[in-house]
Write a protein that holds these residues in place. Sequence first.
Motif, PDB file in Angstrom:
ATOM      1  N   ALA A   1       2.677  10.094 -20.414  1.00  0.00           N
ATOM      2  CA  ALA A   1       2.490   8.913 -19.560  1.00  0.00           C
ATOM      3  C   ALA A   1       2.327   9.273 -18.079  1.00  0.00           C
ATOM      4  O   ALA A   1       1.427  10.013 -17.721  1.00  0.00           O
ATOM      5  CB  ALA A   1       3.655   7.947 -19.803  1.00  0.00           C
ATOM      6  N   ASP A   2       3.199   8.729 -17.238  1.00  0.00           N
ATOM      7  CA  ASP A   2       3.039   8.925 -15.789  1.00  0.00           C
ATOM      8  C   ASP A   2       3.095  10.397 -15.396  1.00  0.00           C
ATOM      9  O   ASP A   2       2.426  10.815 -14.437  1.00  0.00           O
ATOM     10  CB  ASP A   2       4.114   8.142 -15.032  1.00  0.00           C
ATOM     11  CG  ASP A   2       3.885   6.641 -15.092  1.00  0.00           C
ATOM     12  OD1 ASP A   2       2.734   6.212 -14.892  1.00  0.00           O
ATOM     13  OD2 ASP A   2       4.847   5.897 -15.357  1.00  0.00           O
ATOM     14  N   ALA A   3       3.866  11.203 -16.114  1.00  0.00           N
ATOM     15  CA  ALA A   3       3.922  12.627 -15.795  1.00  0.00           C
ATOM     16  C   ALA A   3       2.575  13.296 -16.046  1.00  0.00           C
ATOM     17  O   ALA A   3       2.206  14.252 -15.358  1.00  0.00           O
ATOM     18  CB  ALA A   3       5.022  13.314 -16.611  1.00  0.00           C
ATOM     19  N   LEU A   4       1.808  12.809 -17.013  1.00  0.00           N
ATOM     20  CA  LEU A   4       0.461  13.333 -17.243  1.00  0.00           C
ATOM     21  C   LEU A   4      -0.448  13.013 -16.058  1.00  0.00           C
ATOM     22  O   LEU A   4      -1.268  13.842 -15.645  1.00  0.00           O
ATOM     23  CB  LEU A   4      -0.123  12.739 -18.518  1.00  0.00           C
ATOM     24  CG  LEU A   4       0.520  13.178 -19.826  1.00  0.00           C
ATOM     25  CD1 LEU A   4       0.012  12.322 -20.978  1.00  0.00           C
ATOM     26  CD2 LEU A   4       0.247  14.653 -20.108  1.00  0.00           C
ATOM     27  N   ASN A   5      -0.315  11.825 -15.522  1.00  0.00           N
ATOM     28  CA  ASN A   5      -1.129  11.447 -14.359  1.00  0.00           C
ATOM     29  C   ASN A   5      -0.745  12.253 -13.123  1.00  0.00           C
ATOM     30  O   ASN A   5      -1.585  12.509 -12.250  1.00  0.00           O
ATOM     31  CB  ASN A   5      -1.012   9.950 -14.100  1.00  0.00           C
ATOM     32  CG  ASN A   5      -1.668   9.131 -15.202  1.00  0.00           C
ATOM     33  OD1 ASN A   5      -2.692   9.527 -15.742  1.00  0.00           O
ATOM     34  ND2 ASN A   5      -1.074   7.999 -15.531  1.00  0.00           N
ATOM     35  N   MET A   6       0.515  12.656 -13.043  1.00  0.00           N
ATOM     36  CA  MET A   6       0.919  13.550 -11.953  1.00  0.00           C
ATOM     37  C   MET A   6       0.184  14.880 -12.069  1.00  0.00           C
ATOM     38  O   MET A   6      -0.272  15.447 -11.071  1.00  0.00           O
ATOM     39  CB  MET A   6       2.437  13.774 -11.983  1.00  0.00           C
ATOM     40  CG  MET A   6       3.270  12.529 -11.734  1.00  0.00           C
ATOM     41  SD  MET A   6       5.038  12.907 -11.898  1.00  0.00           S
ATOM     42  CE  MET A   6       5.711  11.252 -12.136  1.00  0.00           C
ATOM     43  N   ILE A   7       0.080  15.390 -13.279  1.00  0.00           N
ATOM     44  CA  ILE A   7      -0.661  16.631 -13.497  1.00  0.00           C
ATOM     45  C   ILE A   7      -2.133  16.435 -13.156  1.00  0.00           C
ATOM     46  O   ILE A   7      -2.760  17.283 -12.502  1.00  0.00           O
ATOM     47  CB  ILE A   7      -0.499  17.115 -14.950  1.00  0.00           C
ATOM     48  CG1 ILE A   7       0.918  17.644 -15.172  1.00  0.00           C
ATOM     49  CG2 ILE A   7      -1.530  18.176 -15.303  1.00  0.00           C
ATOM     50  CD1 ILE A   7       1.201  18.086 -16.583  1.00  0.00           C
TER      51      ILE A   7
END
Length: 508
Positions: free
Chosen positions: A361-367
Motif C-alpha cells: 500500500a502506502d509504503a509501495l508508493n513511498m518506494i
Amino acid sequence: MYVVTAEEMRALDRYTIDLIGIPALVLMENAGRAVAEEVERIAAVVGRRWLILAGKGNNGADGLVCARHLLEAGLQPMVVYAADPRTLTGEAAVQRDIAAKLGVPCVEYDGAALPWHECDGVVDALLGTGTSGPPRGIYARLVEEANASGKPIVAVDIPSGLDADTGEVPGPCIRAVKTVALAFKKRGLVQYPGADYAGDVVVRFIGIPSRLAEEHGVAVVELGEQSFLARLRVDPAGVRPADTHKGSYGHVLVAAGSRAMSGAGLLAATAALRGGCGLATWALPDSLVPALLGRRPELMLAGVADGGSGDWSRSDPQALLALAAGKQALVIGPGMGRWPGDSAWLRAIWEGADLPLVIDADALNMIADAADFGAWPARRAPAVLTPHPGEMARLAGIGTREVQRDRIGLARRYAMQHGVTLVLKGARTVCAAPSGEAYVGSTGNAGMATAGAGDVLAGVIGALLAQGLSAVQAAALGVYAHGAAGDRAAAGRRSAGSLIAGDIIAEL
C-alpha cells in the motif's frame, strides 16, 4: 503445473522429436485424439455435428486428426479448410491425405456462408502458438463467424487470435468454452484477457515428458497442490506437530493504519493471526491506541509517538525498528498514509530492519517516489512487495495498461532487477522471485476486488514469513490461501459482489 511461452514450447517439442525420438506425427496423433475426447464430452450434451476449422499449420493438422477420431466415434465432423488444402506441407499435408482417404467430409472456405445453423459445435484449429499478430483475411472472417454462430467452440491449444505469451487480444479472437492445452499451459491462457477467451482450460498429455520443462529451465508455474509439494516443498494444508506452542510460529509486527484508515491496520494484523503466526503486534500512531484497545483481543498494540497527530508523519523510524527487534517479520504500509520525507523514512526501515519485510500500500508508493530506490542497499533479509496494478505502474514508471499487457514478464523483470519477491495482485496474481522463478495464482474471484482485501493478503504473507517460510514460499502460499478463502467466502453468499475483506479473514 508448468506454464510455457511459445518459444519454450517449440524448444520442448523439438527436443522430444529430435533427441528423444518421438516422431512429430505421433505427437500430432496424440494431440488430435486428446482434443477429440474433449469434444465428445461436449457433443454428448449439444449434438454430433461439428465443424473443424483447420488452418494450414500444425494447429490445423491437429484439427484434422481430431476430425478423424470424431468420425470414428460416430460423430459427424466436417473440416473447413482456411486455405487451399493443396498448399499444405509437411505433417499437415500428411494429415490432409489421411483424412481424405478415410472419407472425412471437407470444404474449402471461400468467403461464402457456412452452415453454422446446421452444426452443433466448432473446433478451432486455425492458428496456434507459431503465429503472431491478429488474424487477417479469411482467418479473421472465420473467427468472427464462429463467434457469431453461438455454437460452443473447443480451441486446440490456444484460441485463434490470442497472444500465446501475454494473453493479449490484438484483434478478432475465438471465444472458446474449452481450450485443450497440449502438453503444457501457455502463458496467455493464465493472463487476462486471454484466460477469459480460453474458457475452461484442460491440459492433455501428448507424449512430451513433463520433466523436460524443469530440465529446460521453464520458470513459471501455476499454483496448485502439486506445485506446492513438488516445486515449492511446502505443505499447503499446514499440518502442525502436536507438541508445539505459540513461540513455534513466530511474532509478526504490523506497522499500519492512521486516523483516517485505522481499519487497514486492524485487517492486516488480524489476518496475520489467521495466517498462523503465534503472536502479532500492531504498531500504530500512539494517539489512536485508546480507541482501538480490545477491538481484537488477541492482538497486542504498540503505540508509536505521533505528537497527537494520529498519523505517522512525526514518528521516528528508530522507534519502529526498536519494536521490530525480536520479531520474525514486519508488515508495513496498509493505511499508513503519506507525508513529506516518507521515502527517506522508509529507507531507514529498509536498511535497519534485519528481518523479512512485507511492503504494501502506502509504503509501495513511498518506494515509487524514491528516485534513488535502485541505489538502496541490498537487504540481508528478504523483502516482499505486494502492489496492485496501479501501484505496480508507479513502481515501474509505466501506465497501468502496460502493466496488464504482460503481468508475468513485468513481475519477473522487476523482481530480478531489484532483488525482491514481487506479488503483482489482481486476477491470476503473479508471485515472482529474484531468481526469475514465478508462480501464477489459481484461486480467487472477482468478489475479492474490495477494500481491504490487499491488507489481508499482506498480513497472511507476513504470518507465513514469521513461521520460517522463504519469501517465495510465503508469497505463493499466501496468495493461494488468500484466494481459496475468498472462494469459500463467495460460495457462502448470494453474490460474490457482497464480499468484504472481513469475510476473507473468517475463511482463512
